[in-house]
Design an enzyme around this catalytic site. Sequence first.
Site, PDB file in Angstrom:
ATOM      1  N   ASP A 123       0.853  -1.186   0.000  1.00 51.64           N
ATOM      2  CA  ASP A 123       0.000   0.000   0.000  1.00 51.64           C
ATOM      3  C   ASP A 123       0.887   1.233   0.000  1.00 51.64           C
ATOM      4  O   ASP A 123       1.993   1.213   0.560  1.00 51.64           O
ATOM      5  CB  ASP A 123      -0.913   0.017   1.227  1.00 51.64           C
ATOM      6  N   ASP A 141      -7.052  -1.539  -4.472  1.00 47.94           N
ATOM      7  CA  ASP A 141      -8.071  -1.200  -3.463  1.00 47.94           C
ATOM      8  C   ASP A 141      -9.044  -0.157  -4.006  1.00 47.94           C
ATOM      9  O   ASP A 141     -10.262  -0.257  -3.792  1.00 47.94           O
ATOM     10  CB  ASP A 141      -7.415  -0.666  -2.194  1.00 47.94           C
TER      11      ASP A 141
END
Length: 168
Positions: A123, A141
Site C-alpha cells: 500500500d 483497493d
Amino acid sequence: MQLNWKESGLRWYWVVVVVFLADQLSKQWVLANFDLYESVKLLPFFNFTYVRNYGAAFSFLHDAGGWQRWLFTAVAVGFSVLLTIWLRKQPANMVRLNLAYTLVIGGALGNLVDRLMHGFVVDFLDFYWNTAHYPAFNIADAAIFIGAVLIIIDSFSASSSDDKAIKE
C-alpha cells in the site's frame, strides 16, 4: 440464451488487464524506490508512503498469525471466478455493471498476486487531513471500492426501473 464473448460482459475484460497492470507496475515502482515506511509528501493532504498490509481492508485481521493470507486468497479467487461467470451471462451493453465487475476482478487479482508473492499487500496512497490519516491503500483497493460503489448504485437503479416496469 448463451452469449458469445463479444456480446457478453466478457468484452469488458480489458478493464481487468488495465487495472491489474497499473496496480502491479505502481507496486513494483514503490518496492524499487521506497524503504518500508518511507514517505514523500506530494500535496498538503497526500503522501506516497510505503506500508505493508498483512490483512484486508483497513488492515482487518493483519495480526491473525498468517492463516488470513490463504483466506483472502480464496476469497479473491472465488469472487473473480463468480464475477467472470456473471460477466459471461450478461450483455455487453450493461456498461455500469460490467465496468463494476471488471474493476473488482482487476483489483482482487492485483492484491492476490501481492499476497502470493510477498505474503502482504503493498500500500502507498496515503491521504490525510491535519494529523488524521486515512488507511493507506493502492490502485487495486481503489478499483475494488469504485467497483463496489457502482454495484450498489446499479442495484438501486435496477430496482427502481423494475418498480417502474411493474407499475406500468
